[in-house]
Write an enzyme that holds these catalytic residues in place. Structure first.
Site, mmCIF file in Angstrom:
data_model
loop_
_atom_site.group_PDB
_atom_site.id
_atom_site.type_symbol
_atom_site.label_atom_id
_atom_site.label_comp_id
_atom_site.label_asym_id
_atom_site.label_seq_id
_atom_site.Cartn_x
_atom_site.Cartn_y
_atom_site.Cartn_z
ATOM 1 N N THR A 186 0.861 -1.190 0.000
ATOM 2 C CA THR A 186 0.000 0.000 0.000
ATOM 3 C C THR A 186 0.892 1.234 0.000
ATOM 4 O OG1 THR A 186 -1.780 -1.150 1.157
ATOM 5 C CG2 THR A 186 -1.856 1.241 1.194
ATOM 6 N N PHE A 199 1.154 5.101 0.809
ATOM 7 C CA PHE A 199 0.511 6.118 1.650
ATOM 8 C C PHE A 199 1.079 7.497 1.297
ATOM 9 C CE2 PHE A 199 -1.660 3.628 4.971
ATOM 10 C CZ PHE A 199 -1.134 2.366 4.749
HETATM 11 O O1 PRE Z 1 -7.603 -0.634 7.882
HETATM 12 C C1 PRE Z 1 -6.386 -0.429 7.957
HETATM 13 O O2 PRE Z 1 -5.643 -1.055 8.709
HETATM 14 C C2 PRE Z 1 -5.797 0.622 7.142
HETATM 15 O O3 PRE Z 1 -4.770 1.112 7.471
HETATM 16 C C3 PRE Z 1 -6.507 1.011 5.875
HETATM 17 C C4 PRE Z 1 -6.000 0.289 4.650
HETATM 18 C C5 PRE Z 1 -6.583 0.963 3.357
HETATM 19 O O4 PRE Z 1 -7.322 1.929 3.428
HETATM 20 O O5 PRE Z 1 -6.248 0.509 2.269
HETATM 21 C C6 PRE Z 1 -4.549 0.388 4.569
HETATM 22 C C7 PRE Z 1 -3.774 -0.611 4.121
HETATM 23 C C8 PRE Z 1 -4.348 -1.867 3.620
HETATM 24 O O6 PRE Z 1 -4.330 -1.744 2.209
HETATM 25 C C9 PRE Z 1 -5.730 -2.088 4.067
HETATM 26 C C10 PRE Z 1 -6.452 -1.090 4.613
#
Ligand code: PRE
Length: 303
Positions: A185, A187
């Protein structure tokens, strides 16, 4: 940093306060800590609350997910970038490794449904189908784990991190359940002020623009970057919302006006470089609106 409240870390050094969405144990909290080691991570219910916390100076920065290598874009944050006036000051790539969690002693055969963030559920599509679990979306992965634990559920599991399992005292029934081991992911780090772009290391620049209707207009816009030898790393289009920017042109007929788009582009160049400056000047002449969301050091690591 003007009026942001900072907490003393004990060493006399003020600690940066960094907003993230979710509760303790969320991947966003870990990403915030990677982005700003030694900072104080501040949980927020919603993405928008995190934007508002930075704008309202109750925190110094926000770290929010923007895209995932399996699940794709986090559209809500694209839309919020446009609605708010924060600057992208950095990016962080975070390797997301999902676990199936349940209360102590609960077996996988007992589970009927599983709770998690919609992105996390999408990233574990195959495994959850194999286990025959009904998916239910909640605000964040760690929130799902906390709910399963507090409600002492025996027929419901959560998809979340191993950190969340430890915090909420849950068993890990399966590890690395994402559909692909390379699950990253990305950020964005957001602040009230833009950073000064440089050319001493790899930088990225993120922009959003709108175009007139017409054949080849998007092609002409993207050609500008090709001409300047600039590599694009991401393109996203989102519906243009009336409240977000000035009108992207009024020569469209009624139907086209309903389906008008904003284009988000990330490219590999610093605003301090000549080729980025040339490209943005040329794009500004073509586009009906153009905003630079930020020019920031590229994260070349994955943790
Ligand atoms: O729910 C979480 O733990 C988050 O940090 C959110 C979140 C997202 O929004 O994509 C972040 C990383 C992962 O891809 C899954 C969920």
């Amino acid at each position: 940093m003007a009026s942001a409240r900072m907490h003393d870390s004990g060493s006399g050094e003020p600690r940066l306060r960094v907003a993230y969405q979710g509760v303790s144990g969320a991947y966003s909290e870990a990403a915030a800590q990677k982005a700003y080691p030694n900072s104080e991570a501040v949980p927020c219910d919603q993405f928008e609350t995190a934007f508002e916390a930075v704008e309202g100076c109750t925190v110094d920065r926000a770290v929010l997910p923007i895209e995932n290598s399996l699940g794709g874009s986090i559209h809500r944050n694209y839309d919020l970038l446009l609605r708010h006036r924060l600057h992208i000051v950095g990016e962080i790539n975070y390797a997301v490794r999902h676990c199936l969690l349940a209360n102590r002693g609960v077996k996988v055969e007992q589970l009927k449904r599983v709770l998690s963030h919609p992105q996390a559920l999408a990233q574990c599509e195959y495994t959850l189908t194999r286990f025959g679990l009904v998916r239910e979306a909640v605000d964040d992965t760690a929130g799902a784990a906390k709910y399963v634990a507090l409600s002492k559920l025996e027929d419901t599991g959560a998809v979340a991190s191993s950190a969340a399992a430890a915090i909420y005292d849950l068993d890990i029934l399966a590890e690395d359940i994402q559909d692909d081991s390379d699950n990253v992911t990305r950020f964005l780090m957001l602040g009230r002020e833009a950073i000064t772009p440089d050319t001493d290391r790899p930088f990225k620049t993120s922009i959003v623009f709108s175009l007139e209707e017409g054949p080849g207009v998007l092609y002409k816009a993207l050609q500008i970057f090709a001409k300047e030898q600039i590599n694009l790393t991401k393109i996203e289009s989102r519906p243009w919302r009336r409240s977000s920017l000035r009108s992207p042109g009024d020569n469209a007929n009624g139907l086209q006006k309903c389906f008008h788009y904003m284009f988000y582009v990330d490219f590999e160049a610093s605003m301090a470089s000549d080729n980025a400056q040339n490209a943005l000047k040329a794009l500004d002449e073509l586009a009906t609106s153009l905003r630079v969301l930020g020019s920031y050091p590229a994260d070349t690591t994955i943790i």
